[in-house]
Design an enzyme around this catalytic site. Structure first.
Site, short mmCIF file in Angstrom:
data_model
loop_
_atom_site.label_atom_id
_atom_site.label_comp_id
_atom_site.label_asym_id
_atom_site.label_seq_id
_atom_site.Cartn_x
_atom_site.Cartn_y
_atom_site.Cartn_z
N ASP A 1 21.47 65.49 -55.99
CA ASP A 1 21.20 63.82 -56.43
C ASP A 1 20.80 64.06 -58.08
OD1 ASP A 1 18.62 65.49 -56.56
OD2 ASP A 1 17.44 64.16 -55.49
N GLY B 1 4.58 71.82 -48.58
CA GLY B 1 5.32 72.66 -48.99
C GLY B 1 6.52 73.19 -48.37
N LEU C 1 9.66 68.83 -46.58
CA LEU C 1 9.93 67.61 -45.95
C LEU C 1 9.25 66.30 -46.71
CD1 LEU C 1 9.22 68.49 -42.30
CD2 LEU C 1 11.40 68.29 -43.40
N SER C 2 8.98 66.69 -48.18
CA SER C 2 8.76 65.83 -49.15
C SER C 2 7.48 65.16 -48.92
CB SER C 2 9.74 64.75 -49.16
OG SER C 2 10.93 64.94 -49.78
N SER C 3 6.26 65.95 -48.71
CA SER C 3 5.00 65.49 -48.66
C SER C 3 4.54 64.77 -50.05
CB SER C 3 3.87 66.76 -48.30
OG SER C 3 4.08 67.72 -49.03
N SER C 4 5.17 65.15 -51.20
CA SER C 4 4.51 64.60 -52.27
C SER C 4 5.24 63.39 -52.64
CB SER C 4 4.59 65.69 -53.59
OG SER C 4 6.07 66.25 -53.45
N ASP D 1 14.28 61.72 -52.51
CA ASP D 1 13.22 62.04 -51.53
C ASP D 1 12.32 60.57 -51.82
OD1 ASP D 1 13.88 64.52 -51.54
OD2 ASP D 1 12.13 65.33 -52.71
C1 GLA Z 1 13.82 68.20 -53.94
C2 GLA Z 1 13.93 67.22 -55.02
C3 GLA Z 1 14.98 66.18 -54.69
C4 GLA Z 1 16.17 66.89 -54.32
C5 GLA Z 1 16.05 68.16 -53.41
C6 GLA Z 1 17.29 69.10 -53.37
O1 GLA Z 1 13.50 67.62 -52.58
O2 GLA Z 1 12.60 66.33 -54.99
O3 GLA Z 1 15.21 65.40 -55.68
O4 GLA Z 1 16.86 67.61 -55.66
O5 GLA Z 1 14.77 69.10 -53.72
O6 GLA Z 1 18.38 68.30 -52.94
#
Ligand code: GLA
Length: 385
Positions: free
Chosen positions: A36, A122, A125-128, A172
Site C-alpha cells: 500500500d 497486536g 487485524l488492525s485494532s488501532s 487498514d
Molecule cells: C500495516 C499497515 C498497512 C500495511 C500493512 C502491510 O497493517 O498499517 O498500511 O502497510 O501493515 O501490508
C-alpha cells in the site's frame, strides 16, 4: 457485548442516558501486504470483530477516554486545546481529534468516550485503525461534521503517521471505513479507486489463526522496510520513469532491477512489485472462484514476505508451513504488517475443524505456543448501533 459496553460506561461515566453506541470493524488482508505504501494494490475485508464504543458530549472542554481493554490506564483525560501524545492507547483517538481540528473541524466541547474491542491486540487485524476510524465516525455523528467515510480513512492514516509516528499506508483505515458485508475491497492505493469483490466460495472458508507471537520492534522495523522500499524506488527512478513500485510489472523489474544498488533494498522492491501483481491476479481468480489459484498466490505471497521482505520470523513461518501442509488447504499466509500476529488460510469447508485441531496441536508441539482460531464474517464499515 453491547450490554457489557453499556454497563462499563455507566460504571465509569455515570448514567450515560445521552450516550450513543457504535461499532467499527477490524480487517483481514487476503493478499497484498506491504504494497500500500508502494503504490500497489491490496485486497482486504472488514470483519465482524472490531471495536465497540459509547460516547457523548460534555459540558466542558475535557476529553475523557476509557478502554475496557486497558483498565490499568484508567480514565485518560486531556484538555481539548492541549492534545499531546502520551504513549498510551488514547493517543489514537487523540490523534484523530487533533487531525479533525487541523482540517477545520474543531470540537465545540469535550466528550466522554469508552471503547471495548474484541480484536486480539497486536495481531495484525488492525485494532488501532479500527479505533481511529471509530473515533472519526463518532465525531462526525456527535458534531455533525460533513466528512465522507473515505475521508475518515485518510484522517485515520494521517493521524497514525503524524501523531503516532507509524508510517503506515492507507489499507487498514480504508478497509475498515469502506468495508462491505460479504465483499473484499480491491483497492488501488495510487489512485484510491476500488472495487468490491464478493467473497462467496461455496466450498471454502478463510480461516484466521492468531499465532500469539507478540509483535516486538514492529513499528521501527515497519518504518525501516518502508525506507528501504523508498531507496529502491529512488534508484529505479534513475533509469525508468515510474512514480511508485506499483507501476512496475515483473518483466520490467527483471530488466531494471540491477539499478538498485543495495541487495537488501532490491529484495524489498522485488517483493513489492511481485506482490502487487499477485494481488491483481488473486482478485481475478477470486472472481472466477478459482480457489487453487488464490491459494497458490497466497503461498507465494508468504514466501516472498518471508524471504524478500523478511517480516515473518521463524515462528510465523512454522505456523504457515504447518497450515499449508494440512488436507484441504489451498493456501496460507501471514496477514498485515507481520512480525507476529495472524495468518489467513483458505481451507475447504469440510476440513476446517480438522485444520484447527491439527494446526493447534502441531503448532504447540513445535513452538510451545497456543494458536487461536477466529471464525469471522466479512462485515460492513462503521455503524451506529
Ligand atoms: C500495516 C499497515 C498497512 C500495511 C500493512 C502491510 O497493517 O498499517 O498500511 O502497510 O501493515 O501490508
Amino acid at each position: 457485548m453491547r450490554q457489557r459496553v453499556r454497563r462499563e460506561y455507566e460504571k465509569i461515566f455515570g448514567d450515560g442516558g445521552e450516550a450513543r453506541e457504535y461499532f467499527a470493524p477490524g480487517r483481514v488482508n487476503l493478499i497484498g501486504d506491504h504494497t500500500d505504501y508502494n503504490g500497489g494494490h491490496v485486497f482486504p475485508c472488514a470483519i465482524n470483530l472490531g471495536t465497540y464504543g459509547m460516547a457523548e458530549k460534555r459540558n466542558d472542554n475535557k476529553l475523557c477516554f476509557y478502554s475496557v481493554n486497558f483498565p490499568e490506564a484508567g480514565i485518560v483525560s486531556a484538555d481539548l486545546t492541549k492534545l499531546r501524545r502520551e504513549k498510551n492507547w488514547a493517543d489514537y483517538p487523540k490523534g484523530v481529534i487533533q487531525t479533525f481540528g487541523e482540517r477545520g473541524m474543531e470540537l465545540s466541547c469535550g466528550l466522554n468516550m469508552l471503547l471495548c474491542g474484541n480484536l486480539p491486540h497486536g495481531s495484525g487485524l488492525s485494532s488501532s485503525a479500527s479505533v481511529e476510524v471509530l473515533t472519526g465516525y463518532i465525531l462526525r455523528d456527535l458534531f455533525g461534521f460533513d466528512v465522507t467515510n473515505e475521508e475518515l480513512a485518510k484522517i485515520g492514516q494521517y493521524s497514525e503517521n503524524n501523531f503516532n509516528g507509524v508510517n503506515c499506508g492507507i489499507m487498514d483505515q480504508f478497509a475498515i471505513a469502506m468495508g462491505k458485508k460479504g465483499h473484499a475491497v480491491f483497492l488501488d492505493t495510487s489512485a484510491l479507486s476500488y472495487e468490491y469483490v464478493p467473497v462467496s466460495l461455496p466450498q471454502a472458508a478463510f480461516v484466521i489463526t492468531c499465532s500469539n507471537v507478540k509483535r516486538e520492534l514492529g513499528e521501527s522495523a515497519y518504518n525501516e522496510r518502508r525506507a528501504e522500499s523508498e531507496r529502491a524506488l529512488a534508484d529505479l527512478q534513475q533509469v525508468i520513469g515510474i512514480c511508485t513500485l506499483g507501476d512496475m510489472t515483473g518483466e520490467m523489474f527483471e530488466v531494471y532491477q540491477s539499478a538498485v544498488r543495495d541487495e537488501v533494498c532490491r529484495r524489498r522492491a522485488r517483493h513489492a512489485v511481485y506482490e502487487n501483481q499477485r494481488t491483481i491476479q488473486a482478485k481475478e481468480a477470486l472472481k472466477r472462484k478459482d480457489v487453487e489459484t488464490v491459494g497458490r498466490l497466497m503461498n507465494e505471497s508468504h514466501r516472498s514476505l518471508s524471504e524478500d521482505y523478511e517480516v515473518t520470523g521463524d515462528t510465523m513461518d512454522t505456523l504457515v508451513s504447518i497450515s499449508q501442509a494440512q488436507p484441504g488447504v489451498w493456501g496460507s499466509r501471514i496477514t498485515g504488517a507481520g512480525f507476529g500476529g495472524c495468518t489467513v488460510s483458505l481451507v475447504q469447508s469440510g476440513c476446517v475443524e480438522a485444520f484447527q485441531r491439527e494446526v493447534g496441536k502441531k503448532y504447540r508441539e513445535k513452538t510451545g505456543l497456543r494458536a487461536d482460531f477466529y471464525a469471522v464474517e466479512i462485515a460492513d464499515g462503521p455503524v451506529v448501533l
